[in-house]
Write an enzyme that holds these catalytic residues in place. Structure first.
Site, PDB file in Angstrom:
ATOM      1  N   SER A  50      26.271  60.267  21.252  1.00  0.00           N
ATOM      2  CA  SER A  50      27.734  60.156  21.322  1.00  0.00           C
ATOM      3  C   SER A  50      28.257  60.026  22.751  1.00  0.00           C
ATOM      4  CB  SER A  50      28.379  61.385  20.681  1.00  0.00           C
ATOM      5  OG  SER A  50      27.948  62.578  21.307  1.00  0.00           O
ATOM      6  N   TYR A  51      27.419  60.258  23.766  1.00  0.00           N
ATOM      7  CA  TYR A  51      27.878  60.157  25.155  1.00  0.00           C
ATOM      8  C   TYR A  51      28.000  58.691  25.536  1.00  0.00           C
ATOM      9  CZ  TYR A  51      26.130  65.021  25.554  1.00  0.00           C
ATOM     10  OH  TYR A  51      25.865  66.362  25.390  1.00  0.00           O
ATOM     11  N   SER A  52      29.104  58.142  26.057  1.00  0.00           N
ATOM     12  CA  SER A  52      30.358  58.856  26.230  1.00  0.00           C
ATOM     13  C   SER A  52      31.449  58.121  25.435  1.00  0.00           C
ATOM     14  CB  SER A  52      30.695  58.924  27.711  1.00  0.00           C
ATOM     15  OG  SER A  52      30.549  57.605  28.286  1.00  0.00           O
ATOM     16  N   GLY A  61      26.745  55.964  23.015  1.00  0.00           N
ATOM     17  CA  GLY A  61      25.421  55.444  23.328  1.00  0.00           C
ATOM     18  C   GLY A  61      25.289  54.934  24.745  1.00  0.00           C
ATOM     19  N   GLU A  62      26.393  54.970  25.519  1.00  0.00           N
ATOM     20  CA  GLU A  62      26.333  54.458  26.888  1.00  0.00           C
ATOM     21  C   GLU A  62      25.329  55.236  27.738  1.00  0.00           C
ATOM     22  OE1 GLU A  62      29.837  52.900  25.005  1.00  0.00           O
ATOM     23  OE2 GLU A  62      29.181  54.975  25.250  1.00  0.00           O
TER      24      GLU A  62
END
Length: 317
Positions: A50-52, A61-62
């Site tokens: 979930s980040y960010s 997914g970043e």
């Protein structure tokens, strides 16, 4: 080096938090931070699918993507990567089908064949726990996950997960990730650490530096003028009681020639079952203090001083 619970994962007792990657640290800065961390002996990275996602224009997914690109570029040996499932906007919850799809997406973004440590990020009581436990166990059986773990679970639910896993032959968690630091102690010490001790779980605390407050940067409850998105969260701890903790950390740190941040991390490492506090760095300059926190050994007397000054009771609230 220290071992994560009953697993075969041996790491430097500090986990580099990946929550800032793709948020307050862009790709190039994130690469530089990761390089500095590994060059300094670090080998344990924590992220989540979930980040960010909370950043405008991001999808989630970043952080995993940045870590994956860094792994592909540097090809470092012996790096342990932990990630999590349940909060990605496209993969919410802990149903069996969702866990499988989310894990496959994380594997793709990270560019690895197997996830070293895979957390259930937040409990999902809408799904039978038996289903969640079985889904995690199947990922281990299929060779896609090495070890399973839980984050933000209550003591009762951790016990229940372990009982189900033992009864069904599924993989048993090796770690638990709670919110734990010098200004947030009671819940973990009263409920989670006893469970971790009973079942041999390693604690990997997040918010180890209380959103930056335990670096000593915030000496006022007024966060005005602070550029950091986390400043408001950190400044709320700058009460009379909170600043007494900072003063004690500073005095003990000075005696060792170390920073307030390093001393705070060293206190966490001295707590029962704690394996590796998680701390993030928005710049290369912040990395050395974090690594120092993985190596600084406080005396029992110094730990006791910090225990006392950070003790909380309703009368002090």
């Amino acid at each position: 080096m220290t071992r994560i619970g009953s697993s075969d994962l041996d790491v430097l007792p500090l986990s580099l938090g990946g929550n800032v990657f793709g948020w307050t640290a862009d790709r190039d800065t994130s690469f530089a931070v990761l390089d500095a961390f590994v060059d300094g002996g670090g080998d344990f990275i924590d992220t989540a699918d979930s980040y960010s996602s909370w950043v405008a224009g991001n999808e989630g997914g970043e952080s995993e993507t940045i870590v994956g690109e860094w792994l592909a570029s540097r090809k470092p040996a012996g790096i342990v990567v932990a990630t999590k499932v349940s909060q990605h906007p496209q993969f919410r919850g802990l149903s069996a089908g969702n866990i499988r799809k989310a894990a496959e997406a994380s594997l793709m973004r990270l560019g690895v064949d197997e996830l070293d440590l895979y957390y259930a990020h937040f409990d999902d009581e809408t799904v039978p726990l038996e289903e969640t436990v079985a889904a995690f166990g199947q990922l281990v059986a299929d060779g896609q996950v090495r070890h399973v773990a839980v984050s933000n679970y209550s003591a009762d639910r951790i016990r229940e997960w372990i009982e189900i896993a033992r009864r069904t032959g599924a993989a048993v968690p090796v770690a638990v990730q709670p919110h734990y630091n010098l200004v947030h102690r009671n819940e973990v010490e009263e409920a989670i650490i006893p469970v971790a001790e009973e079942f041999g779980l390693g604690l990997v605390p997040y918010y180890s530096l209380a959103s930056g407050f335990l670096t000593g940067k915030y000496r006022s409850t007024d966060a005005a003028g602070q550029a950091s998105p986390r400043a408001q969260g950190a400044a709320k701890y700058a009460t009379e009681a909170g600043l007494r903790i900072i003063d004690a950390l500073e005095e003990i740190g000075d005696a060792h020639g170390e920073s307030i941040a390093a001393t705070s991390l060293a206190w966490l490492r001295a707590q029962p079952t704690v394996v590796a506090p998680i701390a993030s760095a928005r710049s290369v300059e912040q990395v050395p203090d974090l690594l120092a926190g993985a190596r600084l050994e406080l005396s029992p007397e110094e730990v006791a001083v910090l225990d006392q000054v950070s003790e909380w009771s309703p009368a002090q609230a």
